[in-house]
Structure formats: C-alpha cells, structure tokens
Design a protein around this motif. Structure first.
Motif, PDB file in Angstrom:
ATOM      1  N   ASP A   1    -181.788 111.908  18.387  1.00 47.31           N
ATOM      2  CA  ASP A   1    -182.572 112.997  18.933  1.00 47.31           C
ATOM      3  C   ASP A   1    -181.522 113.697  20.209  1.00 47.31           C
ATOM      4  N   MET A   2    -181.788 115.109  20.252  1.00 51.41           N
ATOM      5  CA  MET A   2    -180.860 115.597  21.165  1.00 51.41           C
ATOM      6  C   MET A   2    -181.580 116.883  21.992  1.00 51.41           C
ATOM      7  N   TRP A   3    -181.289 117.050  23.187  1.00 49.00           N
ATOM      8  CA  TRP A   3    -181.862 118.169  23.840  1.00 49.00           C
ATOM      9  C   TRP A   3    -180.586 118.862  24.636  1.00 49.00           C
ATOM     10  N   THR A   4    -180.847 120.265  24.552  1.00 54.46           N
ATOM     11  CA  THR A   4    -179.743 120.916  25.253  1.00 54.46           C
ATOM     12  C   THR A   4    -180.174 122.207  25.549  1.00 54.46           C
ATOM     13  N   GLY A   5    -179.763 122.876  26.685  1.00 57.25           N
ATOM     14  CA  GLY A   5    -180.399 123.839  27.195  1.00 57.25           C
ATOM     15  C   GLY A   5    -179.092 125.122  27.168  1.00 57.25           C
ATOM     16  N   ASP A   6    -177.957 124.775  26.699  1.00 60.63           N
ATOM     17  CA  ASP A   6    -176.947 125.705  27.252  1.00 60.63           C
ATOM     18  C   ASP A   6    -175.837 125.429  25.965  1.00 60.63           C
ATOM     19  N   ALA A   7    -175.887 124.572  24.991  1.00 64.93           N
ATOM     20  CA  ALA A   7    -174.752 124.420  24.193  1.00 64.93           C
ATOM     21  C   ALA A   7    -174.692 125.487  23.018  1.00 64.93           C
ATOM     22  N   THR A   8    -173.635 125.918  22.715  1.00 70.18           N
ATOM     23  CA  THR A   8    -173.445 127.018  21.682  1.00 70.18           C
ATOM     24  C   THR A   8    -173.049 125.948  20.415  1.00 70.18           C
ATOM     25  N   GLN A   9    -172.420 124.896  20.481  1.00 70.11           N
ATOM     26  CA  GLN A   9    -172.017 124.064  19.446  1.00 70.11           C
ATOM     27  C   GLN A   9    -171.943 122.615  19.788  1.00 70.11           C
ATOM     28  N   ILE A  10    -172.402 121.651  18.860  1.00 66.60           N
ATOM     29  CA  ILE A  10    -172.477 120.257  19.011  1.00 66.60           C
ATOM     30  C   ILE A  10    -171.703 119.697  17.877  1.00 66.60           C
ATOM     31  N   ARG A  11    -170.805 118.665  18.185  1.00 65.27           N
ATOM     32  CA  ARG A  11    -170.167 118.071  16.911  1.00 65.27           C
ATOM     33  C   ARG A  11    -170.415 116.511  17.176  1.00 65.27           C
ATOM     34  N   ILE A  12    -170.542 116.012  15.857  1.00 66.62           N
ATOM     35  CA  ILE A  12    -170.774 114.505  16.087  1.00 66.62           C
ATOM     36  C   ILE A  12    -169.622 113.943  14.935  1.00 66.62           C
ATOM     37  N   LYS A  13    -168.764 112.799  15.627  1.00 63.24           N
ATOM     38  CA  LYS A  13    -167.686 112.273  14.681  1.00 63.24           C
ATOM     39  C   LYS A  13    -168.213 110.637  14.405  1.00 63.24           C
ATOM     40  N   LEU A  14    -167.938 110.322  13.464  1.00 58.25           N
ATOM     41  CA  LEU A  14    -167.929 108.847  13.149  1.00 58.25           C
ATOM     42  C   LEU A  14    -166.519 108.358  12.902  1.00 58.25           C
ATOM     43  N   VAL A  15    -166.144 107.287  13.383  1.00 52.58           N
ATOM     44  CA  VAL A  15    -164.840 106.705  13.083  1.00 52.58           C
ATOM     45  C   VAL A  15    -164.982 105.316  12.781  1.00 52.58           C
ATOM     46  N   ASP A  16    -164.282 105.048  11.464  1.00 52.10           N
ATOM     47  CA  ASP A  16    -164.301 103.698  10.990  1.00 52.10           C
ATOM     48  C   ASP A  16    -163.012 103.208  10.827  1.00 52.10           C
ATOM     49  N   PHE A  17    -162.726 101.971  11.460  1.00 52.62           N
ATOM     50  CA  PHE A  17    -161.350 101.302  11.674  1.00 52.62           C
ATOM     51  C   PHE A  17    -160.783 100.679  10.454  1.00 52.62           C
ATOM     52  N   GLY A  18    -161.658 100.723   9.374  1.00 50.13           N
ATOM     53  CA  GLY A  18    -161.238 100.029   7.864  1.00 50.13           C
ATOM     54  C   GLY A  18    -161.217  98.543   8.116  1.00 50.13           C
ATOM     55  N   ALA A  19    -160.905  98.004   6.790  1.00 48.23           N
ATOM     56  CA  ALA A  19    -161.050  96.583   6.606  1.00 48.23           C
ATOM     57  C   ALA A  19    -160.309  95.799   7.611  1.00 48.23           C
TER      58      ALA A  19
END
Length: 706
Positions: free
Chosen positions: A617-635
């Motif tokens: 859940d996100m709340w912002t009053g001024d953002a024009t862009q939101i980016r969400i990154k997931l990083v997996d370090f592998g086996a």
C-alpha cells in the motif's frame, strides 16, 4: 497488473429513466469531449554548434499546441496541430512544457528536459532488457541531447530517436541475435556510437492462469489432437463480452469427434480453496457445447470436467463452477463417470473440447481464461475520506453529516433492491438485482461552488457503471470504472459535467444505469461533493486498508496484519532517502522523504517461489513516478555471484498507474517482473520515486501472497 485507475469516459445515451414526477428530463446524445491524449513531441537538434532545436508536438484530439521554451523571457508560441516550431538555445539544460488544447478547450500537458551541449558526447553506454520478443534500450552519455537507436531488424531500418534519460522499446518479429546500434547526438557536429549484440529468445515461458494470449514471453502453443489446429490471432470481433483490441486463441475444428487441445500449466490450478470458478471468453456463431476438463492431479486427484453451451451469439463469458457443477471425467476402468464431484486438489493440465462428441467444423476463439469465485461482497469498509467537513457537501458517508431529506431508494419502477449494510462498523449501500437505480436528494442542492464529486464503489459484477448527475438544466453521465472485487475510490472533476451543459446549481437526483442490466450487485459509500484545493492533506490521515489474505498464503515483510520476516534494514547505507517510522491511525507506516531510491533487505533471503503476487500500500501527494524493483541473488545466495536477476516495475502518475493523496493498493503479479528469473533468493526490495530526491512516499503492508 492490477493498478488502481480513474478513467472518466462519456457515453451516448438513448433512453434514460428518472424519478422526477413533474419534470420531463431531456435526453441527449453528445460527443466525446475529453482532453487530448497521448501528448508528446518529436525533437531534433542541428549538429552545427548553433543550438537550434526543432519541436514537433503530437497528440490525439489536439487542435493547437502552446510551447513554453523553458528560457526566462522567451514568449511561448502557439502552433496548429501538424506544425513545427524551433528555438535557438545556448548551452545548458531546459525544461520544455507543451500544452495541447482540444476543440472543446480542455488541455493536456507534456514536459521534456532538453540538454544542449556544444561539447561532443562522451562515455556512451546503453542497457538492454529483453522480455520475449521485446527489447528495451536505455542509453546514456555525457553531453548527449538525444540518441538514435537502430535495433538491427532490417538493412534499411530507420532509427528511433529517444531523448536523454529515456528508454525506447522494440518488438522483433522472431527470435535470433540482433546488433543494436546507438548513436549519441548533441549540438556538436561530432557524434559517437556503440553497437552490442543481443539475443531475443522469444516466447518460452509456460502458460499459467489467467491466460490472456497477450504476454510476449509466454509460449501459448496449444497441444491439439484429433485434427484440431490452433494459432494466436488478433481479436476479429470487438463486440459482446470482448471489445478489447488484443490477442485471442483461435481453435479450428476439422469436423471429427473429440477434437480439442490441452495446456500443461506452469503453475497448477488450485481448487483447494474457495476459488473454484473458471471463466472463459468464448466466440462462436453457432450453438456449441464447450467442455473444460482438468487432469494431471498433482497428488493423483480425480479428473473433473464441466460442459457449458455457447449460444452462438459471438463473444460470451462461459462460467464453469467446479464447486457446484463439476462431474467425474471418463477414465477407462474407473467407475463413477458423470457423478457429481467437487475437486479440492491441484491440477497441472487444462483440456478444452469444442463440441467434443459432435462433428461441428469451424473456427472458434477463446480469451481471458481465469480462476475466480472469490469474494462476492466486500469484507472491509471503504477507506475513510480525509477532506475537511467544511469543504464537503455530503450525500452519503459516515464521516460527514448527510441531509435528512435524501432518499436512497426512490420508487422509479426499477428491479433493483436496496439494503444498508454494516462493514466493520461503517455503513455502505448495497444495490442488488440491478438494472438502474437513483438517489433523490429531496430538494435542490447547489453544487456549483465545488470542484469534485467523490464516490467509492465495490462490485464483483460490473466493470463500468454509468453515473448521472441530474440537474434542472439536464442530466449527463460519466462512467465509473470499477476494479472487480475491490473498493475503487473515484474522484470526478465536476467540469466533466459542466462541460456538457450541466449547471450544478440545482442538483436534485443521481442515477446509476448499470451495463449490462443483468441483475448484478454493486455497493457505494462516501458520496459527496468537495473542494480539493482546500482539502488535500500532505500526509495520510487514515490507515491503509487492512489486507484480507489468509496468513498461510502470505510472506509479510511489513504489516500489522501478519507476522513479518526479520528485516535487516528498511534503509540500506547506499540509499538516497530519509526514513521515518510513523504511526497513522494506530497503524505502523514507513515514510520515505527526499526519495530518490531506497533499499530494504531481509536478514535471510526470501523464497517467494510459491507466491504469485507482490503487494504493498502506497500514499503520495507529489510523486510523478514510482518504481519497485525486486532483486534475487540466485542459488549461490551472493551478490553478483553470476546468477543474480532483477526486474523493476515502473508506474507513472500520468498513465493513471496510481493516484495521489489516497492509499493505493499495488497488487502486482510476480509474472510481471519478467527479468526476475528466480524468486527463491529474494535479497533486496528497492523503491524509487520521481522527481528524484523530491518525492515523499508512505509505505505499508509489504508482502508476497498467492
């Protein structure tokens, strides 16, 4: 991906019903009067050390464009659609603003930063992200204004020009190795270029529900048998239950018995819970039975099937309820064929027969095969409004004082039923068996001094509900676009009505005219007029909506609703943001201010391979862009150990991917993180905001779920 959107759309009305006894309300047919869309511009810079930049604006529905050159003292210039303007810049960085105006006077804006440098570009590099047949190229170079990108698809290819700090996407016709060439250009006569070879693998991912036929990474090949054939085509008939211009599956029967096909699913269909309904859009011009069968039980579960009859009327939605309609499939030597059977396990294979025992020949189309059967009514209340009561004219809301004169169920001869229901101590209105429904204000309200009308809507049956404001000057509708099974918070500029000739000085009724009028159900709450300029808070005033997923199906990183995994940090030392831990309405919240990017890391890497979605859940009053990154370090579990993978989802306010000044639930399928080739060793979650370093974002309820 399910991202909350507000879409205001106008519809032509032929017949309307009102509850007015003494007045005749005129019915109008009217044109689309929305603001211009798709506004952008093509830029060119002469490579002669003069700094001359040409600008060619484009936008659907735009009559004129006003260009603000971003130079103090420079007068803006207005040009007609199709024309070009130019301006000579000195060396520097300029923010160019373009205002597109439509024939109705409504406007839309486009902004672009242009860098002008007479020094030759240096240090050119570019990144490529490949997903199926699609490649995204993001170039970067010092002193570059723009880049020409050649994707190597043909010998006579025209380049695609992209501005600095932007990306460009291209879809190839087939897999293979391609040479991508990027030329960096500025105001200097000198350019530099760089070429890389990329590998396009094509569609290799397995089919999982929902099946849309639109994901370029998925191999939708259907395992046909007994003479049937299959291909993915563009929807040939935008009508009925499928008006979307997208891909569909085409099954062609040759005319023999038991023709069909099967998908070996990448993720088994799970009938262990309440979601036991499979829906499918199906097209045919002849009446035909369609059999849907599940086999390949993960733990040896009994094969099961349902047959539905399509009426032959084009696109229809077929609903297969395995909780009430399923029977045991035929198996050699196994008794009980045809007996009622409620599956409760997991199945890896989905089989479709069109006119199984019959001999009907022809081509039939399928689309949007998905599992449903979840909530049929809201389990939680809509988010409480935050506007100050002094700025509100309320019609229905627990948060404000409603007029005693309002009748929420006037007798207009409708089939709709009415009930006030209690949701977590909050009242909502339930309209069932709906065809149309009105609200009579019991007098005339003067709403002309307000800027917006707000309404919260919940429905599992309707994706779009025409909503009318009825005034003594007439009536006009706006479509309420609803996300199925969720409270959708909708704010409509009252200009959407006044631009159609509604004065709003004497509002006496509202009307909902559901489409189709098939007896479905919808709920409403928090219906009020308000002024945004006086009401918008700079921080959330209420808690984020509480998640409702079963804890057994959740891996929580941060939420009061679940037990969280141990987190090493919610702000890594390489982050560029300020973190505050707050309590809002008794609920813990993370506040990130001056947000450029921020990393969060668990103590132990997270195995989310059994999960299907990432949610927050996100709340912002001024953002024009939101980016969400997931990083997996592998086996091997180590950073840059050779098997790392990551993917970033980009959400833009201008595209309607999120709204401001309200809690928004971002529920993103993990399949949308296409570059995340593994989900077993997730080690980092990264939030980024734009404008970089100028954004404040509040975060709550961060978790994976299935």
């Amino acid at each position: 991906m399910k991202i909350l959107k507000l879409l205001v759309a106008f519809i032509a009305v032929v017949t309307v019903f009102t509850g007015c006894e003494d007045d005749v309300i005129t019915n109008y047919a009217f044109q689309d009067i929305s603001a211009p869309t798709g506004v952008t511009a093509n830029f060119g810079i002469t490579q002669d050390d003069t700094g001359l930049v040409t600008i060619t604006p484009v936008g659907e529905g735009a009559s004129t464009f006003t260009i603000y050159y971003g130079v103090e003292g420079a007068e803006p210039q207005t040009i007609n659609a199709g024309e070009t303007t130019s301006f000579t810049y000195t060396e520097g960085e300029y923010s160019i603003r373009i205002v597109a105006t439509g024939s109705t006077g409504l406007t839309s804006e486009f902004n672009q930063v242009v860098r002008v440098s007479f020094t030759a570009p240096e240090n050119l590099s570019f990144e490529t992200a490949v997903s199926g047949l699609t490649a995204v190229v993001t170039p970067a170079a010092a002193n570059a204004t723009m880049f020409d990108v050649y994707f190597g698809a043909s010998d006579d290819e025209e380049p695609v020009t992209v501005m600095a700090d932007s990306s460009v996407e291209f879809t190839y016709a087939e897999p293979g190795e391609y040479s991508v060439r990027v030329v960096a250009k500025g105001a200097s006569v000198n350019t530099i270029e760089l070429t890389k070879t990329i590998t396009i693998t094509g569609a290799v991912d397995p089919v999982v529900l929902p099946v849309t036929f639109d994901n370029p990474t998925v191999n939708y090949a259907f395992g046909v048998f007994n003479g049937a054939s299959f291909e993915v085509v563009t929807n040939p008939d935008l009508s009925g239950a499928n008006t979307t211009d997208s891909n569909v599956g085409a099954i062609t029967n040759s005319g023999v018995q038991f023709e069909g096909g099967a998908y070996n699913l990448g993720e088994p269909v799970d009938f262990s819970g309440a979601n036991k309904t499979i829906t499918m859009k199906f097209w045919s011009t002849v009446e035909v039975p369609v059999l849907l069968k599940f086999e390949g039980g993960v733990n040896g579960e009994r094969q099961t099937e349902i047959t539905k009859t399509h009426s032959g009327s084009g696109w229809e939605v077929l609903s297969f309820d395995f909780a009430t309609e399923a029977i045991k499939s035929f198996i050699d030597g196994n008794q009980g064929v045809g007996e009622a059977f409620v599956p409760s396990g997991q199945y890896a294979t989905m089989v479709i027969f069109v006119d199984g025992p019959g001999t009907t020949a022809g081509t039939f189309y399928i689309d949007d095969i998905e599992q449903s059967g979840g909530a049929t009514e809201p389990m939680i209340a809509a988010t409480a409004p935050t506007a100050a009561e002094a700025d509100v004219l309320s019609v229905f809301s627990d948060s404000y004082t409603d007029p005693a004169s309002v009748n929420y169920f006037p007798d207009w001869g409708q089939s709709t039923t009415y009930e006030q229901v209690d949701l977590s101590g909050n009242a909502a209105i339930k309209y069932g068996n709906a065809n149309y429904q009105g609200i009579d204000l019991g007098g005339e309200f003067d709403a002309s001094s307000y800027e917006f009308i707000h309404i919260d809507v919940w429905s599992a049956d309707y994706a779009s509900i025409p909503f009318f404001i009825i005034d003594t000057s007439g009536e006009r509708p706006v479509n309420l676009e609803v996300t199925a099974g969720e409270w959708t918070s909708i704010d409509i500029p009252l200009s959407a009505f006044t631009d159609q000739g509604i004065s709003l000085s004497n509002v006496f009724q509202f009307k909902f005219d559901v489409q189709p009028n098939n007896g479905g159900t919808f709920y409403i709450d928090n219906l009020y007029f308000y002024n945004a300029s006086a009401s918008v808070p700079d921080s959330p005033q209420a808690a984020a909506p509480a998640p409702s997923f079963d804890a057994a199906n959740v891996i929580s990183l941060f939420s009061d609703a679940y037990s969280d995994v141990n987190m090493a940090t919610w702000r890594t030392d390489w982050s560029a943001a300020t973190l505050e831990d707050l309590s809002i309405a008794g609920n813990a919240v993370k506040k990130y201010s001056a947000l450029n990017f921020v990393g969060a890391e668990p103590v132990s890497q997270i195995n989310a391979s059994a999960m299907t979605h990432f949610s927050t859940d996100m709340w912002t009053g001024d953002a024009t862009q939101i980016r969400i990154k997931l990083v997996d370090f592998g086996a091997n579990g180590t950073y840059q150990g050779g098997d790392d993978s990551e993917h970033e989802i980009v959400l833009n306010f201008d595209n309607g991917d999120f709204i401001r000044n309200s809690w928004v639930t971002l529920d993103i399928p993990l399949a949308d993180f296409t570059g995340l080739t593994s989900q077993s060793n997730i080690a980092q979650l990264i939030f980024s905001g734009g404008p970089a370093g100028e954004t404040t974002v509040y975060i709550d309820n961060v978790y994976f779920h299935n």
